[in-house]
Enzyme design. Structure first.
Site, PDB file in Angstrom:
ATOM      1  N   GLY A   1     -48.836  25.138 104.256  1.00 16.18           N
ATOM      2  CA  GLY A   1     -49.184  24.974 105.664  1.00 16.18           C
ATOM      3  C   GLY A   1     -48.512  25.925 106.633  1.00 16.18           C
TER       4      GLY A   1
ATOM      5  N   GLY B   1     -50.195  28.914 100.820  1.00 14.71           N
ATOM      6  CA  GLY B   1     -51.417  29.663 100.528  1.00 14.71           C
ATOM      7  C   GLY B   1     -51.566  30.773 101.547  1.00 14.71           C
TER       8      GLY B   1
ATOM      9  N   CYS C   1     -78.927  33.799 110.253  1.00 14.47           N
ATOM     10  CA  CYS C   1     -79.792  33.140 111.234  1.00 14.47           C
ATOM     11  C   CYS C   1     -79.202  31.814 111.693  1.00 14.47           C
ATOM     12  CB  CYS C   1     -81.184  32.950 110.647  1.00 14.47           C
ATOM     13  SG  CYS C   1     -81.942  34.524 110.326  1.00 14.47           S
ATOM     14  N   GLU C   2     -78.096  31.884 112.381  1.00 13.55           N
ATOM     15  CA  GLU C   2     -77.421  30.721 112.961  1.00 13.55           C
ATOM     16  C   GLU C   2     -76.729  31.192 114.224  1.00 13.55           C
ATOM     17  OE1 GLU C   2     -77.040  27.551 111.762  1.00 13.55           O
ATOM     18  OE2 GLU C   2     -77.951  27.856 109.796  1.00 13.55           O
TER      19      GLU C   2
HETATM   20  C1  PLP Z   1     -52.358  20.053  98.959  1.00 16.81           C
HETATM   21  C2  PLP Z   1     -52.350  21.394  99.589  1.00 16.81           C
HETATM   22  N1  PLP Z   1     -51.337  22.229  99.325  1.00 16.81           N
HETATM   23  C3  PLP Z   1     -51.287  23.476  99.864  1.00 16.81           C
HETATM   24  C4  PLP Z   1     -52.270  23.926 100.715  1.00 16.81           C
HETATM   25  C5  PLP Z   1     -52.170  25.316 101.263  1.00 16.81           C
HETATM   26  O1  PLP Z   1     -52.078  25.338 102.645  1.00 16.81           O
HETATM   27  P1  PLP Z   1     -51.817  26.704 103.407  1.00 16.81           P
HETATM   28  O2  PLP Z   1     -52.790  27.693 102.946  1.00 16.81           O
HETATM   29  O3  PLP Z   1     -51.987  26.355 104.839  1.00 16.81           O
HETATM   30  O4  PLP Z   1     -50.396  27.118 103.094  1.00 16.81           O
HETATM   31  C6  PLP Z   1     -53.341  23.082 101.035  1.00 16.81           C
HETATM   32  C7  PLP Z   1     -54.401  23.534 101.959  1.00 16.81           C
HETATM   33  O5  PLP Z   1     -55.327  22.891 102.292  1.00 16.81           O
HETATM   34  C8  PLP Z   1     -53.381  21.787 100.451  1.00 16.81           C
HETATM   35  O6  PLP Z   1     -54.391  20.950 100.714  1.00 16.81           O
END
Ligand code: PLP
Length: 430
Positions: free
Chosen positions: A241, A278, A344-345
């Protein structure tokens, strides 16, 4: 924007040592371009900042699941956070050690659970009591043990877009803490289940460490109780996150700021730590190059129509997300308008009512910070082929996913026997 992957040299945008213009010439557009060095630098910065608790960093595959990206992160030392059998297949193809893989998601099927059990993943993040029962039943059927960590929803507000919060009371994810203790007690009685730890993930694109601290303060009490009751309870997975600077005036949640806030709590709790970043690892390491097809004026408004649209990058349409748009050939001249795609949106836009580089037909634009939730959310809507992906490393570049062909668009489809011979009438060039 943070990072040094994408910079101008003599008025031309470069990805590390390679001109983006050259990449567009070689591979065509739309094109995702990733920087290997940026991905590595981001992983190492997080690992360094969090070193006092020696976390297992499980890269969240959903952000960008290209095998080359997964391979790069594996080389750096990452484990993986997956949410489907398909992601498990990908990380195994990228050479991941299953003992460094955690499996989240609210809707795991029996087939996916069996696959993960056979591979021997570290643990399942369990989102509900019925899921724990299903995992137990499958472990019994396969004659193995399943490690589980319940996902607890700490009920904190991460102050991000409402579609990417996951730790608030009204979200579908996880269990509320009051229910969690009883869920753990129930699961501990199930055959072939081992209680491995606790998981939480409070949302995405979080720019302040405060919500993490609030969530950890809530988790600390629960972890202490669970540890006393379950002998194998050893992991605290605090999810991902960490936010990045999509806007020029945004301050990303830097690893050292994050670490300074969470380390005291993690040390106090004293469990082995997992992180699931991520976006923060791959977002700023990627851009999407597109070519302007037309510039048109309508009702006193300017539209720059590019060859990339919501099927290539859905974040603006889905989350009202902001991506900076840079010219591939630097120009100081600006126009005001919308950067839109060919779909087309009306929701098919990349930038709305923005100061854009003054471009003409044929010019190239780079949509920045597109390495996360870009290609991985791409679709074939309007029967558009998903774009190619390229990895740059210094002066080298490599096609890591070929652009789809028109034949790819219909793979697996069956027009029915009556239409079979029509195939011969198709022109050769498709
Ligand atoms: C369980 C879980 N872990 C990790 C992530 C990765 O989040 P981020 O890309 O914001 O670091 C997510 C994203 O939805 C998630 O659902």
């Amino acid at each position: 924007m943070s990072g040094l992957a994408f910079l101008y040299r003599a008025g031309r945008l470069y990805a590390e040592g390679v001109s983006v213009e050259r990449l567009a010439e070689i591979y065509g557009t739309p094109l995702y371009v990733y920087s290997r060095r940026e991905i590595g630098a981001r992983y190492r910065a997080l690992a360094r900042a969090m070193a006092p608790v020696r976390p297992l960093i499980c890269y969240s595959v959903k952000a960008n699941s290209n095998l080359a990206v997964l391979g790069a992160l594996r080389e750096e030392g990452a484990g993986f956070d997956i949410v489907s059998g398909g992601e498990l297949y990908r990380v195994r193809r990228a050479g991941a050690d299953p003992a460094r893989v955690v499996f989240a998601g609210v809707g795991k099927t029996e087939e996916e659970i069996d696959y993960a059990l056979r591979e021997g993943i570290l643990f399942f993040t369990v989102e509900s009591e019925p899921e724990a029962r299903r995992i137990s039943a499958r472990a019994v059927a396969l004659g193995c043990r399943a490690r589980v960590a319940f996902r607890v929803n700490p009920g904190v507000n991460p102050r991000t877009h409402r579609y990417i919060t996951t730790g608030q009371r009204e979200n579908k994810f996880g269990l509320d803490p009051d229910r969690a203790l009883a869920a753990y007690e129930m699961a501990a009685q199930l055959p072939n289940i081992e209680i491995a730890g606790l998981h939480m993930h409070i949302g995405s694109q979080i720019l302040s460490p405060r919500p993490y601290v609030q969530a950890l303060a809530r988790a600390a009490v629960l972890c202490a109780q669970l540890r006393r009751r379950h002998a194998a309870f050893e992991w605290l997975d605090i999810g991902g996150g960490m936010g990045i600077d999509y806007m020029p005036d945004q301050e990303p949640l830097a690893p050292r700021v994050f670490a300074a806030a969470v380390l005291p709590w993690l040390k106090k709790i004293g469990l082995r730590v997992i992180l699931e970043p991520g976006r923060s690892l791959v977002g700023p390491a990627g851009l999407l190059v597109c070519r302007v097809q037309y510039v048109k004026d309508s009702y006193r408004k300017k539209f720059v129509i590019a060859d990339a649209g919501m099927n290539d990058l859905i974040r603006p349409a889905l989350y009202e997300a902001h991506h900076e748009v840079w010219p591939v050939r630097r120009t100081a001249r600006r126009i005001r308008g919308d950067l839109v795609g060919p779909i087309c949106e009306s929701g098919d836009f990349i930038a709305l009512d923005r100061e854009l580089p003054a471009v003409r037909e044929g010019d190239l634009l780079a949509v920045m910070n597109a390495g996360a939730y870009g290609f991985s959310m791409a679709s074939n809507y309007n029967s558009r082929r998903r774009p190619a992906e390229v990895m740059v490393d210094g002066a080298c570049h490599r096609l890591i996913r070929a652009r789809e062909s028109w034949a790819d668009l219909v793979r697996g489809e069956d027009a029915g026997a009556r239409h079979e011979n029509r195939r011969k009438e198709q022109p050769d060039h498709v």
